[in-house]
Design a protein around this motif. Structure first.
Motif, PDB file in Angstrom:
ATOM      1  N   LEU A 185       0.843  -1.193   0.000  1.00 59.32           N
ATOM      2  CA  LEU A 185       0.000   0.000   0.000  1.00 59.32           C
ATOM      3  C   LEU A 185       0.879   1.244   0.000  1.00 59.32           C
ATOM      4  N   PRO A 186       0.504   2.249  -0.754  1.00 56.82           N
ATOM      5  CA  PRO A 186       1.309   3.479  -0.730  1.00 56.82           C
ATOM      6  C   PRO A 186       1.172   4.165   0.632  1.00 56.82           C
ATOM      7  N   SER A 187       2.297   4.593   1.179  1.00 62.18           N
ATOM      8  CA  SER A 187       2.247   5.275   2.475  1.00 62.18           C
ATOM      9  C   SER A 187       1.787   6.717   2.256  1.00 62.18           C
ATOM     10  N   PRO A 188       1.089   7.268   3.245  1.00 61.41           N
ATOM     11  CA  PRO A 188       0.579   8.630   3.063  1.00 61.41           C
ATOM     12  C   PRO A 188       1.713   9.667   2.981  1.00 61.41           C
ATOM     13  N   LEU A 189       2.845   9.393   3.624  1.00 56.89           N
ATOM     14  CA  LEU A 189       3.991  10.298   3.569  1.00 56.89           C
ATOM     15  C   LEU A 189       5.208   9.523   3.106  1.00 56.89           C
ATOM     16  N   PRO A 190       6.145  10.176   2.452  1.00 57.23           N
ATOM     17  CA  PRO A 190       7.346   9.452   2.043  1.00 57.23           C
ATOM     18  C   PRO A 190       8.114   8.975   3.263  1.00 57.23           C
ATOM     19  N   THR A 191       8.459   7.725   3.263  1.00 47.00           N
ATOM     20  CA  THR A 191       9.186   7.122   4.380  1.00 47.00           C
ATOM     21  C   THR A 191      10.597   6.829   3.919  1.00 47.00           C
ATOM     22  N   PRO A 192      11.595   7.232   4.702  1.00 51.64           N
ATOM     23  CA  PRO A 192      12.961   6.924   4.293  1.00 51.64           C
ATOM     24  C   PRO A 192      13.197   5.418   4.265  1.00 51.64           C
ATOM     25  N   ARG A 193      13.877   4.927   3.258  1.00 50.26           N
ATOM     26  CA  ARG A 193      14.098   3.498   3.090  1.00 50.26           C
ATOM     27  C   ARG A 193      15.563   3.112   3.354  1.00 50.26           C
ATOM     28  N   ASP A 194      16.467   4.119   3.458  1.00 47.83           N
ATOM     29  CA  ASP A 194      17.863   3.802   3.774  1.00 47.83           C
ATOM     30  C   ASP A 194      18.429   4.915   4.661  1.00 47.83           C
ATOM     31  N   MET A 195      19.661   4.741   5.127  1.00 50.02           N
ATOM     32  CA  MET A 195      20.248   5.688   6.071  1.00 50.02           C
ATOM     33  C   MET A 195      20.554   7.034   5.427  1.00 50.02           C
ATOM     34  N   LYS A 196      20.827   7.058   4.142  1.00 44.86           N
ATOM     35  CA  LYS A 196      21.064   8.326   3.446  1.00 44.86           C
ATOM     36  C   LYS A 196      19.792   9.176   3.468  1.00 44.86           C
ATOM     37  N   SER A 197      18.664   8.554   3.219  1.00 48.82           N
ATOM     38  CA  SER A 197      17.391   9.271   3.265  1.00 48.82           C
ATOM     39  C   SER A 197      17.079   9.739   4.675  1.00 48.82           C
ATOM     40  N   VAL A 198      17.406   8.901   5.672  1.00 48.96           N
ATOM     41  CA  VAL A 198      17.178   9.292   7.070  1.00 48.96           C
ATOM     42  C   VAL A 198      17.999  10.533   7.393  1.00 48.96           C
ATOM     43  N   ALA A 199      19.260  10.556   6.979  1.00 48.94           N
ATOM     44  CA  ALA A 199      20.124  11.719   7.232  1.00 48.94           C
ATOM     45  C   ALA A 199      19.573  12.969   6.557  1.00 48.94           C
ATOM     46  N   THR A 200      19.052  12.804   5.359  1.00 47.09           N
ATOM     47  CA  THR A 200      18.481  13.940   4.635  1.00 47.09           C
ATOM     48  C   THR A 200      17.258  14.485   5.360  1.00 47.09           C
ATOM     49  N   VAL A 201      16.381  13.588   5.804  1.00 43.73           N
ATOM     50  CA  VAL A 201      15.172  14.004   6.522  1.00 43.73           C
ATOM     51  C   VAL A 201      15.540  14.691   7.832  1.00 43.73           C
ATOM     52  N   LEU A 202      16.512  14.146   8.542  1.00 42.60           N
ATOM     53  CA  LEU A 202      16.930  14.759   9.809  1.00 42.60           C
ATOM     54  C   LEU A 202      17.567  16.122   9.589  1.00 42.60           C
ATOM     55  N   ALA A 203      18.341  16.266   8.531  1.00 43.94           N
ATOM     56  CA  ALA A 203      18.938  17.576   8.227  1.00 43.94           C
ATOM     57  C   ALA A 203      17.854  18.605   7.924  1.00 43.94           C
ATOM     58  N   LEU A 204      16.842  18.182   7.169  1.00 46.65           N
ATOM     59  CA  LEU A 204      15.728  19.079   6.866  1.00 46.65           C
ATOM     60  C   LEU A 204      14.974  19.438   8.141  1.00 46.65           C
ATOM     61  N   ALA A 205      14.764  18.472   9.025  1.00 45.67           N
ATOM     62  CA  ALA A 205      14.063  18.724  10.285  1.00 45.67           C
ATOM     63  C   ALA A 205      14.854  19.706  11.153  1.00 45.67           C
ATOM     64  N   ARG A 206      16.175  19.539  11.200  1.00 45.36           N
ATOM     65  CA  ARG A 206      17.003  20.478  11.974  1.00 45.36           C
ATOM     66  C   ARG A 206      16.926  21.884  11.384  1.00 45.36           C
ATOM     67  N   THR A 207      16.933  21.970  10.069  1.00 43.41           N
ATOM     68  CA  THR A 207      16.827  23.274   9.417  1.00 43.41           C
ATOM     69  C   THR A 207      15.508  23.948   9.765  1.00 43.41           C
ATOM     70  N   TYR A 208      14.412  23.191   9.670  1.00 45.72           N
ATOM     71  CA  TYR A 208      13.113  23.755  10.015  1.00 45.72           C
ATOM     72  C   TYR A 208      13.045  24.145  11.487  1.00 45.72           C
ATOM     73  N   SER A 209      13.607  23.328  12.349  1.00 45.74           N
ATOM     74  CA  SER A 209      13.511  23.619  13.781  1.00 45.74           C
ATOM     75  C   SER A 209      14.316  24.859  14.150  1.00 45.74           C
ATOM     76  N   SER A 210      15.373  25.154  13.401  1.00 43.63           N
ATOM     77  CA  SER A 210      16.148  26.367  13.709  1.00 43.63           C
ATOM     78  C   SER A 210      15.434  27.622  13.244  1.00 43.63           C
ATOM     79  N   ARG A 211      14.446  27.487  12.386  1.00 43.14           N
ATOM     80  CA  ARG A 211      13.735  28.643  11.842  1.00 43.14           C
ATOM     81  C   ARG A 211      12.345  28.835  12.445  1.00 43.14           C
ATOM     82  N   THR A 212      11.961  28.026  13.365  1.00 46.01           N
ATOM     83  CA  THR A 212      10.641  28.159  13.975  1.00 46.01           C
ATOM     84  C   THR A 212      10.762  28.816  15.330  1.00 46.01           C
ATOM     85  N   SER A 213       9.652  29.141  15.924  1.00 47.33           N
ATOM     86  CA  SER A 213       9.665  29.819  17.214  1.00 47.33           C
ATOM     87  C   SER A 213       9.736  28.853  18.393  1.00 47.33           C
TER      88      SER A 213
END
Length: 150
Positions: free
Chosen positions: A23-51
């Protein structure tokens, strides 16, 4: 058949391993460690720009590297809108300077004309005085003409 959210380089998993993977997942799910690192980097970037405060934040410590959600005045001046305003201000200043120079030139011209008129009046008065003193129109002062006539 591959889904749009599957990673292109992932060949190790098969749909038979996990029944929910078909079944297609509702959100893209990382399938390897490179994707996990990318998602975490994006999350850190967003968290530094929020209140929201970062994890481990101590409210007694001063806030470092805080950025407001709106641009600061020096950032606005450095942008395209600031450059446009600066150019408009320069053009306005140049136009005002040209107008002032034109007014000064006109006033100087009026002064020169007034000086010419005044000089012409003085010359006319001298000629009139010479004519009244019996001058022969030679431009000599009246006393010199009298002395010469004796």
């Amino acid at each position: 058949k591959r889904h749009a959210n599957d990673d292109a380089g992932d060949e190790s998993s098969s749909p038979d391993d996990d029944p929910s993977s078909s079944l297609p997942s509702p959100l893209p799910t990382p399938r390897d460690m490179k994707s996990v690192a990318t998602v975490l980097a994006l999350a850190r970037t967003y968290s530094s720009r929020t209140s929201a405060p970062p994890s481990g934040w101590d409210p007694t410590m001063p806030v470092m590297h805080f950025a407001t959600p709106n641009p600061l005045p020096h950032q606005l001046r450095g942008g395209a809108l600031g450059a446009m305003q600066l150019n408009m201000a320069r053009l306005e200043r140049r136009r005002q300077k040209n107008l002032q120079e034109a007014e000064d030139k006109q006033k100087e011209e009026e002064k020169r004309k007034a000086a010419k008129v005044e000089a012409a009046k003085v010359d006319d008065d001298k000629r009139a005085n010479n004519a009244a003193d019996g001058g022969g129109g030679g431009g000599e002062p009246a006393q010199m003409q009298k002395d010469r006539n004796r």
